[in-house]
Write an enzyme that holds these catalytic residues in place. Structure first.
Site, PDB file in Angstrom:
ATOM      1  N   LYS A  72     -11.403  -2.328  -0.655  1.00  0.00           N
ATOM      2  CA  LYS A  72     -11.403  -3.486   0.251  1.00  0.00           C
ATOM      3  C   LYS A  72     -12.260  -3.153   1.470  1.00  0.00           C
ATOM      4  O   LYS A  72     -13.470  -3.189   1.367  1.00  0.00           O
ATOM      5  CB  LYS A  72      -9.966  -3.898   0.519  1.00  0.00           C
ATOM      6  CG  LYS A  72      -9.446  -4.567  -0.753  1.00  0.00           C
ATOM      7  CD  LYS A  72      -7.984  -4.674  -0.940  1.00  0.00           C
ATOM      8  CE  LYS A  72      -7.721  -5.285  -2.319  1.00  0.00           C
ATOM      9  NZ  LYS A  72      -6.364  -5.049  -2.780  1.00  0.00           N
ATOM     10  N   SER A 122      -1.325  -9.742   1.260  1.00  0.00           N
ATOM     11  CA  SER A 122      -2.663  -9.968   0.732  1.00  0.00           C
ATOM     12  C   SER A 122      -3.027 -11.438   0.595  1.00  0.00           C
ATOM     13  O   SER A 122      -4.197 -11.795   0.692  1.00  0.00           O
ATOM     14  CB  SER A 122      -2.815  -9.265  -0.616  1.00  0.00           C
ATOM     15  OG  SER A 122      -1.778  -9.629  -1.503  1.00  0.00           O
ATOM     16  N   HIS A 137      -4.804  -3.908   2.772  1.00  0.00           N
ATOM     17  CA  HIS A 137      -5.635  -4.789   3.616  1.00  0.00           C
ATOM     18  C   HIS A 137      -5.569  -4.403   5.089  1.00  0.00           C
ATOM     19  O   HIS A 137      -6.129  -5.110   5.934  1.00  0.00           O
ATOM     20  CB  HIS A 137      -5.195  -6.250   3.450  1.00  0.00           C
ATOM     21  CG  HIS A 137      -5.408  -6.760   2.070  1.00  0.00           C
ATOM     22  ND1 HIS A 137      -6.588  -7.307   1.642  1.00  0.00           N
ATOM     23  CD2 HIS A 137      -4.581  -6.745   0.992  1.00  0.00           C
ATOM     24  CE1 HIS A 137      -6.482  -7.635   0.366  1.00  0.00           C
ATOM     25  NE2 HIS A 137      -5.273  -7.310  -0.053  1.00  0.00           N
TER      26      HIS A 137
HETATM   27  C1  LIG Z   1      -5.711  -5.029  -4.013  1.00  0.00           C
HETATM   28  C2  LIG Z   1      -4.308  -4.545  -3.792  1.00  0.00           C
HETATM   29  C3  LIG Z   1      -3.773  -3.536  -4.588  1.00  0.00           C
HETATM   30  C4  LIG Z   1      -4.476  -2.999  -5.793  1.00  0.00           C
HETATM   31  O1  LIG Z   1      -5.536  -2.173  -5.441  1.00  0.00           O
HETATM   32  P1  LIG Z   1      -6.717  -1.959  -6.495  1.00  0.00           P
HETATM   33  O2  LIG Z   1      -7.412  -0.751  -6.009  1.00  0.00           O
HETATM   34  O3  LIG Z   1      -7.548  -3.193  -6.439  1.00  0.00           O
HETATM   35  O4  LIG Z   1      -6.061  -1.770  -7.833  1.00  0.00           O
HETATM   36  C5  LIG Z   1      -2.509  -3.075  -4.281  1.00  0.00           C
HETATM   37  N1  LIG Z   1      -1.819  -3.594  -3.255  1.00  0.00           N
HETATM   38  C6  LIG Z   1      -2.294  -4.586  -2.484  1.00  0.00           C
HETATM   39  C7  LIG Z   1      -1.469  -5.111  -1.350  1.00  0.00           C
HETATM   40  C8  LIG Z   1      -3.557  -5.100  -2.736  1.00  0.00           C
HETATM   41  O5  LIG Z   1      -4.025  -6.101  -2.003  1.00  0.00           O
END
Ligand SMILES: *Cc1c(COP(=O)(O)O)cnc(C)c1O
Length: 395
Positions: free
Chosen positions: A249, A189, A217
């Site tokens: 995302k 990320s 992602h």
């Molecule tokens: C954003 C993210 C999460 C958390 O997801 P949310 O729905 O925002 O709680 C978990 N793992 C990774 C790799 C992320 O980038």
């Protein structure tokens, strides 16, 4: 007597204030910017119109007309909230349809919705592992995966970033007792690089370990059909039985899911505490995510456009000798090392009405502060040129 007890304890405000002062002194203090407009390449931040390069809305779906309309229709049909957890009476036809559509998209038997990715990771890891078991994680895995291992009470071992050989030697050193779970981000990320998933899955399999991928992602962005990093590498359920992804995302909405076999999903429904003891997502959110999924499946041009923008940005950055990390995803970090420098650069960009986030420890390792540039298919070529011009002058 009461007075003596009080005196012996440190004052709450004084204790916390000392911590805050330390964070500020180290240039690690975080502040929130207040946005007044929908997500998109152009946002108004505290009265200032800015070009934004920091959202995870990679496909421009967060404020897409069809997604917003689906949200509105969902609210009209189901109301604002789900009223209960899934196992009481919060599981609606909208949630159910989204789960079936996600499973179909990802080529898995079933999928299960969670309220957030953070909660999905806590739930899955705690169901798969407990005391006496071992969780092996990439050093740069998302914080929620590290917290998940800690909460599970299993032993947590971290292997070198993207290093299947280091994973292999750690697997070989295990005693042979207990379950073994190998967990990696699909796309990292804060770095944007892909994990070497085929090699990691092979190493896990050779030592009887189970493989889990957090593709927050990757889903929507990576792979010929946007089914994520597993699609890109051609890895099916037999090699990676546990796949987690998020809806906040590339989907541009909110929420998360785990996809896998019927037995895995049924186990999560029975055992995952972060699934059981929390209110279900609003059904309207599920309706919005269904509309996003349709667009992800039907409009491959968004991914193609995004990847063309990524290439253009990298070519421009190479011409300027910018210290970009190696990445062919829309996460394009510019390494600046020192937190103070990252803050100064972000502030200088904001002066030019360009919003880029400075990422500092503990989100990244010490010495790894960076500007995390993220691109979206909704950006124009001219948007990228403005950013490159500004970076060329400042960095
Ligand atoms: C954003 C993210 C999460 C958390 O997801 P949310 O729905 O925002 O709680 C978990 N793992 C990774 C790799 C992320 O980038």
């Amino acid at each position: 007597m009461a007075g003596m007890v009080d005196a012996a304890r440190r004052d709450l405000t004084a204790t916390l204030a000392a911590t805050l002062r330390r964070i500020e002194r180290d240039h690690l203090y975080r502040t929130r910017r207040t946005l007044e407009t929908p997500a998109g390449p152009r946002v108004v931040v505290e009265g200032r119109e800015c070009l934004s390069f920091c959202s995870n809305d990679y496909l421009g779906l967060a404020s897409h007309g069809e997604v917003v309309a689906a949200f509105q229709r969902g609210a009209a049909r189901y109301g604002a909230g789900s009223s209960a957890s899934h196992l009481i009476c919060g599981h609606s036809a909208a949630h159910h349809a989204l789960e079936e559509e996600l499973a179909d998209f990802l080529g898995r038997e079933r999928a299960l919705l969670f309220s957030t990715g953070y909660m999905a990771n806590l739930g899955v890891v705690s169901v798969l592992c407990g005391r006496g078991d071992t969780v092996l994680e990439d050093r740069l895995n998302h914080a929620s995966l590290l917290d998940a291992a800690t909460l599970s009470r299993a032993r947590l071992r971290r292997y070198a970033h993207g290093d299947a050989r280091d994973l292999e030697s750690r697997l070989a050193a295990l005693s042979g007792e207990g379950r073994v779970l190998v967990v990696s981000d699909g796309v990292f990320s804060m770095d944007g690089d892909l994990a070497p998933l085929p090699q990691l899955a092979d190493a896990a399999a050779r030592h009887g370990g189970w493989m889990m991928v957090d593709d927050a992602h990757g889903v929507g962005v990576v792979g010929p059909n946007g089914a994520g990093t597993l699609e890109r590498f051609g890895l099916d359920e037999s090699r990676v039985p546990v796949l987690m992804g998020t809806l906040g995302k590339a989907f541009g909405v909110f929420g998360a899911f785990v996809a896998g076999s019927g037995v895995l999903i049924e186990s999560l429904i029975q055992l995952a505490r972060s699934y059981i003891y929390t209110t279900a997502l609003p059904p309207a959110v599920a309706e919005a995510a269904r509309a996003s999924l349709r667009l992800i499946r039907e409009e491959g041009w968004r991914r193609e456009r995004l990847h063309a923008l990524v290439r253009r940005f990298r070519e421009g950055a190479a011409g300027l000798n910018l210290p970009l990390l190696e990445s062919d995803t829309p996460i394009q970090p510019l390494l600046v090392e020192e937190p103070q420098r990252a803050l100064h650069l972000a502030a200088a960009l904001l002066e030019r009405n360009i919003l880029v986030s400075a990422i500092r420890p503990p989100t990244v390792p010490a010495g790894g502060a960076r500007l995390r540039v993220t691109l979206s298919s909704a950006h124009s070529e001219a948007d990228l040129d403005l950013l490159l011009d500004a970076l060329g002058e400042l960095v």
